[in-house]
Each structure stands twice: as structure tokens, then as C-alpha cells.
Design an enzyme around this catalytic site. Structure first.
Site, PDB file in Angstrom:
ATOM      1  N   TYR A  57       1.143  -1.101   0.327  1.00  0.00           N
ATOM      2  CA  TYR A  57      -0.024  -0.026   0.044  1.00  0.00           C
ATOM      3  C   TYR A  57       0.739   1.482   0.085  1.00  0.00           C
ATOM      4  CZ  TYR A  57      -3.743  -3.363   1.273  1.00  0.00           C
ATOM      5  OH  TYR A  57      -4.245  -4.495   1.890  1.00  0.00           O
ATOM      6  N   HIS A 118       1.491 -11.651   2.608  1.00  0.00           N
ATOM      7  CA  HIS A 118       0.617 -11.275   1.835  1.00  0.00           C
ATOM      8  C   HIS A 118      -0.131 -12.028   1.063  1.00  0.00           C
ATOM      9  CE1 HIS A 118      -1.145  -6.872   0.243  1.00  0.00           C
ATOM     10  NE2 HIS A 118      -1.746  -7.490   0.601  1.00  0.00           N
TER      11      HIS A 118
HETATM   12  N1  LIG Z   1      -5.257  -8.883   2.102  1.00  0.00           N
HETATM   13  C1  LIG Z   1      -5.524  -8.865   0.602  1.00  0.00           C
HETATM   14  O1  LIG Z   1      -5.372  -9.127  -0.411  1.00  0.00           O
HETATM   15  C2  LIG Z   1      -5.730  -7.121   0.993  1.00  0.00           C
HETATM   16  C3  LIG Z   1      -7.307  -6.587  -0.027  1.00  0.00           C
HETATM   17  C4  LIG Z   1      -7.876  -5.719  -0.905  1.00  0.00           C
HETATM   18  C5  LIG Z   1      -7.872  -4.858   0.409  1.00  0.00           C
HETATM   19  N2  LIG Z   1      -6.771  -5.643   1.481  1.00  0.00           N
HETATM   20  C6  LIG Z   1      -7.701  -4.657   2.757  1.00  0.00           C
HETATM   21  O2  LIG Z   1      -8.507  -4.693   3.587  1.00  0.00           O
HETATM   22  C7  LIG Z   1      -9.731  -3.306   4.122  1.00  0.00           C
HETATM   23  C8  LIG Z   1     -10.869  -3.200   3.820  1.00  0.00           C
HETATM   24  O3  LIG Z   1     -11.148  -3.422   2.366  1.00  0.00           O
HETATM   25  P1  LIG Z   1     -11.462  -2.407   0.330  1.00  0.00           P
HETATM   26  O4  LIG Z   1     -10.801  -1.056   1.189  1.00  0.00           O
HETATM   27  O5  LIG Z   1     -10.826  -2.676  -0.907  1.00  0.00           O
HETATM   28  O6  LIG Z   1     -13.077  -2.163   0.709  1.00  0.00           O
HETATM   29  P2  LIG Z   1     -14.220  -2.316   1.942  1.00  0.00           P
HETATM   30  O7  LIG Z   1     -14.146  -2.164   3.506  1.00  0.00           O
HETATM   31  O8  LIG Z   1     -14.952  -3.586   1.387  1.00  0.00           O
HETATM   32  O9  LIG Z   1     -14.981  -1.036   1.286  1.00  0.00           O
HETATM   33  C9  LIG Z   1     -14.996  -0.086   1.114  1.00  0.00           C
HETATM   34  C10 LIG Z   1     -16.010   0.643  -0.640  1.00  0.00           C
HETATM   35  O10 LIG Z   1     -16.662   0.784   0.276  1.00  0.00           O
HETATM   36  C11 LIG Z   1     -17.544   2.620   0.797  1.00  0.00           C
HETATM   37  N3  LIG Z   1     -18.343   1.727   1.651  1.00  0.00           N
HETATM   38  C12 LIG Z   1     -17.343   1.813   2.999  1.00  0.00           C
HETATM   39  N4  LIG Z   1     -18.300   2.034   4.031  1.00  0.00           N
HETATM   40  C13 LIG Z   1     -19.237   2.553   3.693  1.00  0.00           C
HETATM   41  C14 LIG Z   1     -21.147   2.175   4.210  1.00  0.00           C
HETATM   42  N5  LIG Z   1     -21.162   1.507   5.217  1.00  0.00           N
HETATM   43  N6  LIG Z   1     -22.060   2.211   3.005  1.00  0.00           N
HETATM   44  C15 LIG Z   1     -21.197   2.484   1.552  1.00  0.00           C
HETATM   45  N7  LIG Z   1     -20.260   2.382   1.346  1.00  0.00           N
HETATM   46  C16 LIG Z   1     -19.274   2.481   1.510  1.00  0.00           C
HETATM   47  C17 LIG Z   1     -16.074   3.101   1.072  1.00  0.00           C
HETATM   48  O11 LIG Z   1     -16.112   4.578   0.231  1.00  0.00           O
HETATM   49  P3  LIG Z   1     -16.451   5.827   1.027  1.00  0.00           P
HETATM   50  O12 LIG Z   1     -14.507   5.840   1.103  1.00  0.00           O
HETATM   51  O13 LIG Z   1     -16.552   6.466   0.279  1.00  0.00           O
HETATM   52  O14 LIG Z   1     -16.970   4.753   2.351  1.00  0.00           O
HETATM   53  C18 LIG Z   1     -15.359   2.252  -0.093  1.00  0.00           C
HETATM   54  O15 LIG Z   1     -15.204   2.689  -1.324  1.00  0.00           O
HETATM   55  C19 LIG Z   1      -8.574  -2.584   2.627  1.00  0.00           C
HETATM   56  O16 LIG Z   1      -8.679  -1.294   2.778  1.00  0.00           O
HETATM   57  C20 LIG Z   1      -7.228  -3.487   3.220  1.00  0.00           C
HETATM   58  O17 LIG Z   1      -6.314  -2.827   4.834  1.00  0.00           O
HETATM   59  C21 LIG Z   1      -6.608  -6.507   2.042  1.00  0.00           C
END
Ligand SMILES: NC(=O)c1ccc[n+]([C@@H]2O[C@H](COP(=O)([O-])OP(=O)(O)OC[C@H]3O[C@@H](n4cnc5c(N)ncnc54)[C@H](OP(=O)(O)O)[C@@H]3O)[C@@H](O)[C@H]2O)c1
Length: 269
Positions: A57, A118
């Protein structure tokens, strides 16, 4: 905040914040770093303590700075980072060691709560030496728990075959598009905690409407219903938002219980 006990007895908060677009231009994963960590400051302010970052990241240092400057004692945080599976990082024992030392420095800390691999490392030899170095940092107290991410049952079985310290966590995608129930079931039976990435991603409008409908019974929105579903089955979630209201909403999931009927509907979405 509710917590889940890992196999080593250490507890992990059941809800944390993702960070993969924090500190970046236009909130884009591949955006230029712009040093703007106001979204993380806001997450900390509303109560998030588990913070999930990763070397890929590119924002470990910004996360470390924000945590250090929050004025909240380090022990109250639960910091996770991840080593990429590329040769540059896992090619030799020395490179793994140097990567972990860099993470400690970037995160401005004496210890990291959870260090994950990862993505699966293809070469068993490299997986083995990476794991051995992670274990040695646990021995030294510089990492509290070690785990993996995006590992299948087969890969978890491989690591189980040689690990002195078993993986405490496997961070995997889990949302209505890909629940990953098979691996979660395996993990439950093997004392590995499941942590869902992308818990609010890949939800269709139709699924959102169905979840909103379920939420009406509890006075909750679709996101809260989805997150509740995961924590109710013991899965740690790391939703990420750049918006304070939504950060708050995603934490407000501890005052209701989904009925068995509702969990059956959600599972089949
Ligand atoms: N290990 C891996 O391979 C891997 C892969 C992907 C992600 N990750 C980790 O997992 C974390 C979470 O996954 P992610 O960031 O991909 O996706 P997420 O948390 O599933 O979703 C994020 C999206 O949802 C929106 N959102 C958040 N809360 C909301 C709500 N209550 N209502 C409506 N929309 C909402 C956010 O927009 P807004 O900002 O506009 O609210 C953002 O666009 C990442 O940040 C990262 O730390 C790990």
C-alpha cells in the site's frame, strides 16, 4: 470493542479499518502518495484501533506517523502489516529480515501486532524461510502474531506441515460475491481466525436492497447488516471508508443480533 482470541491467546479487535487508499491522490489505490491521512485520523477519532496496512500500500510510514501523533498509547492499537510475496522481499532470509526491520521503522514501533504474508509464495523453499524468519521475530517479541493472506486450504495445509508457530490468521476476501465459506470452515476447525478483506465490496444493487430490507427490522443499513453477519460468525472485518459518517456506521454493529432466518438469507445472497 469485542475481540477474538487467536490461537496464541492474544486478542484481536473484531472490527478494524482498512487503509489501502489512505494517504493517496484521489483516494485511489495506485494514486500518488500525498501525505493526507485525515481519513485515518478520523477513523482513530471515532474508535478504530485495529489498523490494517501493507508494504504494497506504500503507506506504512504515513500510518506509523498518524498513529504516533494520535496521542493514544501504542498498546491500545493493533497494527497489522504484510510482506509482499515478491522475490525482492522474500527471496532470501536476509531480505525478509530487512523487510520486517523496515516495517518496524516505518510504523515507528518496537513491535507489530500481526505480520502477514500478503499472497501465497509459490516456492515452498521461500515460503519456509519466510515463515522461519517471521517465527524468529515472534521469539524476539518484535512481532506478536504471524499469519497469511489469500491462502487456500491446500496452502494452509502446506504451512501446517512445517510451521513451528501455526498461522494465527488468514486474511481473505469475504463478501456476497465471494464468501470463501470453505476456507473459513477449514480455518474454524484449525484454530485460524478468518479476517475478511473487502467486506463491503462487490455487493450488487439487488443485494443491497435485500440487505436494506433485512436491516429495517433492526434499524440498520445494508453495510451494518453485512458486517454484523461476519462478526456474528466470528470473522474479523476491516471495512474502509474515507467518510466519517460511514466509519461510524461501520462500527455501530454491536447492539443487534441477526436471527438465524436472516443469516440464512444473507448466506445465500
Ligand atoms: N489481503 C489482501 O489481499 C487485501 C485485499 C484488499 C483489501 N485488503 C484490506 O482490506 C481493507 C478493506 O477492503 P477495501 O478497502 O478493498 O474495501 P471495503 O472496505 O469492502 O469497501 C470500501 C468501499 O466501500 C465504501 N464504504 C465503506 N463503508 C460504507 C458504508 N457504510 N456504506 C456504503 N459504502 C461504504 C467506501 O467508500 P467511501 O470511502 O466513500 O465510504 C469504499 O469505496 C483494505 O483497505 C485493505 O486494508 C486486503
Amino acid at each position: 470493542m469485542e475481540k477474538v482470541a487467536l490461537a496464541n491467546g492474544i486478542e484481536i479487535p473484531i472490527v478494524g479499518t482498512g487503509t489501502n487508499t489512505y494517504g493517496k491522490e484521489d483516494n485511489q489505490y495506485n494514486g500518488e502518495l500525498n501525505g493526507d491521512f485525515s481519513a485515518l485520523e478520523s477513523a482513530i477519532e471515532v474508535g478504530y484501533r485495529l489498523i490494517d496496512t501493507a508494504i504494497s500500500y506504500r503507506n506504512e510510514a504515513g500510518v506509523g506517523k498518524t498513529v504516533a501523533e494520535s496521542g493514544i498509547p501504542r498498546e491500545e492499537f493493533y497494527l497489522t502489516t504484510k510482506i509482499p510475496a515478491d522475490d525482492r522481499y522474500v527471496g532470501s532470509k536476509e531480505s525478509v529480515e530487512q523487510t520486517i526491520l523496515n516495517s518496524l521503522e516505518n510504523l515507528r514501533t518496537d513491535y507489530i501486532d500481526l505480520y502477514l504474508i500478503h499472497h501465497p509464495i509459490e516456492s515452498i523453499e521461500k515460503l519456509k524461510h519466510t515463515w522461519e524468519v517471521l517465527e524468529s521475530f515472534v521469539d524476539k517479541g518484535q512481532i506478536k502474531s504471524i499469519g497469511v493472506s489469500n491462502f487456500t486450504v491446500e496452502m494452509l495445509e502446506t504451512i501446517k506441515g512445517f510451521a513451528r508457530i501455526q498461522p494465527a490468521v488468514n486474511q481473505i476476501q469475504s463478501n456476497p460475491h465471494t464468501w470463501n465459506d470453505e476456507v473459513i470452515e477449514y480455518m474454524k476447525n484449525n484454530n485460524i481466525v478468518a479476517e475478511a478483506w473487502g467486506p463491503l465490496s462487490r455487493v450488487t444493487d439487488e443485494q443491497k436492497a435485500r440487505l436494506e430490507q433485512i436491516g429495517e427490522n433492526y434499524g440498520k443499513n445494508w453495510g451494518q447488516v453485512l458486517l454484523r453477519y461476519q462478526i456474528q460468525r466470528g470473522v474479523v472485518v476491516i471495512p474502509k471508508s474515507h467518510n466519517k459518517e460511514r466509519q461510524l456506521s461501520n462500527l455501530d454493529i454491536f447492539d443487534f443480533d441477526l436471527t438465524v432466518e436472516d443469516t440464512v438469507i444473507i448466506k445465500s445472497l
